[in-house]
Structure formats: C-alpha cells, structure tokens
Design a protein around this motif. Structure first.
Motif, PDB file in Angstrom:
ATOM      1  N   CYS A  65       0.336  -3.608-150.875  1.00  0.00           N
ATOM      2  CA  CYS A  65       0.506  -2.189-151.211  1.00  0.00           C
ATOM      3  C   CYS A  65      -0.784  -1.412-150.981  1.00  0.00           C
ATOM      4  O   CYS A  65      -1.845  -1.776-151.497  1.00  0.00           O
ATOM      5  CB  CYS A  65       0.954  -2.057-152.668  1.00  0.00           C
ATOM      6  N   CYS A  66      -0.712  -0.342-150.182  1.00  0.00           N
ATOM      7  CA  CYS A  66      -1.850   0.569-149.961  1.00  0.00           C
ATOM      8  C   CYS A  66      -2.385   1.001-151.334  1.00  0.00           C
ATOM      9  O   CYS A  66      -1.629   1.462-152.189  1.00  0.00           O
ATOM     10  CB  CYS A  66      -1.351   1.772-149.166  1.00  0.00           C
ATOM     11  N   ALA A  67      -3.706   0.845-151.531  1.00  0.00           N
ATOM     12  CA  ALA A  67      -4.310   1.136-152.836  1.00  0.00           C
ATOM     13  C   ALA A  67      -4.083   2.598-153.242  1.00  0.00           C
ATOM     14  O   ALA A  67      -3.908   2.908-154.423  1.00  0.00           O
ATOM     15  CB  ALA A  67      -5.795   0.812-152.789  1.00  0.00           C
ATOM     16  N   MET A  68      -4.089   3.488-152.272  1.00  0.00           N
ATOM     17  CA  MET A  68      -3.866   4.907-152.606  1.00  0.00           C
ATOM     18  C   MET A  68      -2.419   5.140-153.063  1.00  0.00           C
ATOM     19  O   MET A  68      -2.164   5.851-154.037  1.00  0.00           O
ATOM     20  CB  MET A  68      -4.162   5.788-151.400  1.00  0.00           C
ATOM     21  N   SER A  81      -9.929   4.334-151.221  1.00  0.00           N
ATOM     22  CA  SER A  81     -11.247   3.751-151.518  1.00  0.00           C
ATOM     23  C   SER A  81     -11.998   3.381-150.236  1.00  0.00           C
ATOM     24  O   SER A  81     -13.225   3.388-150.214  1.00  0.00           O
ATOM     25  CB  SER A  81     -11.084   2.524-152.411  1.00  0.00           C
ATOM     26  N   VAL A  82     -11.282   3.090-149.163  1.00  0.00           N
ATOM     27  CA  VAL A  82     -11.952   2.739-147.902  1.00  0.00           C
ATOM     28  C   VAL A  82     -12.635   3.984-147.320  1.00  0.00           C
ATOM     29  O   VAL A  82     -13.830   3.951-146.970  1.00  0.00           O
ATOM     30  CB  VAL A  82     -10.940   2.163-146.879  1.00  0.00           C
ATOM     31  N   HIS A  83     -11.918   5.086-147.273  1.00  0.00           N
ATOM     32  CA  HIS A  83     -12.493   6.301-146.686  1.00  0.00           C
ATOM     33  C   HIS A  83     -13.530   6.972-147.597  1.00  0.00           C
ATOM     34  O   HIS A  83     -14.303   7.811-147.135  1.00  0.00           O
ATOM     35  CB  HIS A  83     -11.372   7.262-146.267  1.00  0.00           C
ATOM     36  N   GLN A  84     -13.543   6.579-148.892  1.00  0.00           N
ATOM     37  CA  GLN A  84     -14.591   7.101-149.786  1.00  0.00           C
ATOM     38  C   GLN A  84     -15.943   6.452-149.493  1.00  0.00           C
ATOM     39  O   GLN A  84     -16.976   6.901-149.989  1.00  0.00           O
ATOM     40  CB  GLN A  84     -14.229   6.859-151.260  1.00  0.00           C
TER      41      GLN A  84
HETATM   42 FE1  SF4 Z   1      -4.222   2.837-147.911  1.00  0.00          FE
HETATM   43 FE2  SF4 Z   1      -6.761   3.483-147.490  1.00  0.00          FE
HETATM   44 FE3  SF4 Z   1      -5.812   1.177-146.583  1.00  0.00          FE
HETATM   45 FE4  SF4 Z   1      -5.065   3.513-145.462  1.00  0.00          FE
HETATM   46  S1  SF4 Z   1      -7.120   2.591-145.472  1.00  0.00           S
HETATM   47  S2  SF4 Z   1      -3.724   1.798-145.995  1.00  0.00           S
HETATM   48  S3  SF4 Z   1      -4.990   4.843-147.292  1.00  0.00           S
HETATM   49  S4  SF4 Z   1      -6.014   1.794-148.763  1.00  0.00           S
END
Ligand code: SF4
Ligand code: 13P
Length: 328
Positions: free
Chosen positions: A81-84, A195-198
């Motif tokens: 599951c995507c963390a966002m 969290s990755v793009h932060q």
């Molecule tokens: Fe979700 Fe960020 Fe991963 Fe994209 S990069 S799938 S928004 S956690």
C-alpha cells in the motif's frame, strides 16, 4: 532456475498482461508488457484483451484497474500500500468534512477531488459526493473543471499536489488545520504527503545550482511547495521522462522523484536531487520471485493475491474515475 527465462515462458503460455509502474525495480520493469504513469496504466491496463492482469505497483493502482474493468482478474505480486494512500480512510475523510462544516462550510459547498493515490473506499466517498479523481498528470484540468461548480475544492490526500496546483493556478489554498480560515480558500488540502518526495529540499537545489550553474531542475508535484518553487520543470513521471529525454545529451539535469525511475533515464548528466537514495519502500517490495510466483499461481489454476472490490464501492469509485477520464 533462471527466473527471467521462466517468467518469459509463463507470459508466452498464459492469457496475461504484465503491467509495471516506472518506480518498479529494473528487473521487474523490463519484463512488463505495459509501463507508464498512474493515469496511463489505469487506462491501458483496463483496455487490454487478456483475462488476467498482473500489476506490479502499489495497491491503489491494481484496485483502479479492477474498478474500471471489474470483469478483469487483477493480481498483484505484492499488495503493497502506497504510504500516502494509507494516510486517509473514509473515517478521516468524514472527520475532515465535519471540521469544514464547523467553519460554516456545508457539504453542498464542497467538491472533493482525490488524488488517485487513495483507497477504493475514499474514491467511492468522493464519487458519492459528486467529486472526481485526478492524477499528477491531469490535476490542473481536473481542478479547473471542479472550480466551475462554484464550490470549494477539498483536495485529498496529498497537500503538496493540492498546494502546488493552487499556486500554479493563482488560487488561494490552505492545509486544513494550519490556522488559515478555509472560508477564505479556493482549495482546502488534507494534510497527507509522500515521504519519498519529502526527502527533496530547497537546499538540495541550491547545492546543485552552486555546483553546476547551468543545471536544470525537474521535480514531481508531490514535492514540497518550496522545492517546486525553485524547480525549472514540474511533471508527472511520464511528463518528467519525456522532458528529460528531449534534453540535449550534454545538458545536466537533477531530478526530484523516485530512484529506480531516475536511475534508468539517461546514463550521463542525470543526477538525483538527494543525498539519500529516494526509493519508494512499497514500490520496491515487488521482486522477480513475486512476479514468477504470481504467474505460476495462474498456471496452477490457483491465482494468488487477486484484487477484489465490493460492488457498492466499485459503483461510486467508478463514477469518480470516469469523471476524470471524461475531463482528461
Ligand atoms: Fe506512494 Fe510516494 Fe511511493 Fe508514490 S512514491 S507510491 S506517493 S509512497
Ligand atoms: P505518477 O502519476 O506520476 O505515475 O505518480 C504516481 C506516484 O505515486 C508518484 O509518487
């Protein structure tokens, strides 16, 4: 056993399409029949003519295909599951609506827009309220259309995407709970983020500009507004790839998005906008072994990790997704 060879044989034999997002590991990505950003994958995967779709990506992506094309059998080698997307569920969504109501904004005055990085249930709630899904590649058009309703946009779950597009469109935005009166805003954002793009910071951009004065900075709109403000180009994963591939070979470019994608873009003159490796943990969960196991489960007649979405959720989530397709 050579896993790659075995996967190729199974693909040949089975009625299956393998789909992969740009953030997947190289060894998985290179075996896919269809690759793309989240919008392209939702569109292309749902119109394939195979019975099975094996989706290498994160949960909301496989779910979206199942919602658009419920007759398809969608399997995910990893249901990561995507963390966002995990940052909001229907209860949080409703809590935030109640907060907006407490400011004197009624549900009739709100048009919800959900980033595709959200659960099927949140999409359904949005669809039920007359709202729309968007992705990073069509958010501008969707918000523009949404504003024609004369209502305030409640944008979930990514505050960065909502704020970045509000700035681009010259609109007033806030993050619910940041002290701003939402009545004064056109776009009210839920407080979610990637969290990755932060990981990317304005200081990273300053560093690269000081080191290579002619460098171009290209970032994904999930980055913080302070990062986007300093960038030369902002786009979805597909838009970033197109932009970077069209640059002259000797043009240096530093990119603010997930590691696997940037790493395979160009051999020379492409840099990652971070001193830490910006890997998406959930996208990276899918391995070659997982892909093999999933294909083998189809061959054995016992498909594993199949995606199911209940009928009521499909009904309203589909409405929100179809509104997006109509507009974009
Ligand atoms: Fe979700 Fe960020 Fe991963 Fe994209 S990069 S799938 S928004 S956690
Ligand atoms: P794209 O829509 O650009 O593929 O982005 C999806 C995503 O999860 C980015 O983090």
């Amino acid at each position: 056993m050579d896993l790659k060879e075995e996967i190729l044989k199974l693909k040949e034999k089975l009625d299956v399409t393998v789909v992969a997002h740009f953030y997947q590991k190289d060894e998985v990505f290179e075996l896919a029949d269809i690759t793309g950003d989240s919008l392209e994958l939702a569109k292309k995967a749902s119109t394939t003519n195979t019975e099975f779709i094996v989706f290498c990506g994160v949960g909301f992506m496989g779910q979206s295909v199942k919602i658009i094309a419920p007759q398809k059998r969608v399997l995910m080698p990893r249901i990561a599951c995507c963390a966002m997307a995990k940052m909001i569920d229907v209860a949080y969504f409703d809590d935030n609506l109640a907060k907006l109501n407490s400011y004197g904004i009624s549900n009739d005055d709100i048009l919800p827009i959900t980033y595709i990085n959200s659960s099927a249930e949140v999409k359904a709630r949005v669809g039920e309220m007359g709202g729309i899904v968007c992705t990073s590649s069509n958010a501008f058009k969707i918000i523009e259309q949404g504003l024609k309703s004369g209502k305030k946009i409640f944008f979930v779950p990514d505050r960065c995407l909502g704020q970045n597009f509000a700035i681009k469109m010259g609109l007033k935005s806030c993050v619910l709970g940041d002290g701003t009166d939402p009545k004064e805003c056109d776009i009210i954002c839920y407080d979610g983020f990637c969290s990755v793009h932060q990981l990317f910071t304005p200081e990273d951009i300053d560093f690269y500009r000081a080191k290579y004065p002619d460098i171009i900075v290209a970032v994904h709109p999930e980055c913080d507004i302070k990062v986007v403000a300093k960038a030369d180009f902002v786009g979805s994963t597909s838009q970033l790839i197109k932009f970077i591939k069209e640059l002259p070979e000797d043009q240096k470019v530093v990119v603010g998005t997930e590691y696997n994608m940037v790493n395979r873009l160009r051999e020379k003159n492409t840099y990652i906008l971070s001193s830490t490796k910006p890997e998406c943990p959930t996208m990276n969960e899918t391995t070659l072994q997982d892909l093999y196991d999933t294909l083998k489960s189809i061959e054995d007649g016992k498909p594993t990790n199949e995606i199911f979405v209940d009928e009521k959720t499909v009904k309203y989530a589909k409405i929100a997704l179809e509104r997006m397709f109509e507009i974009s």
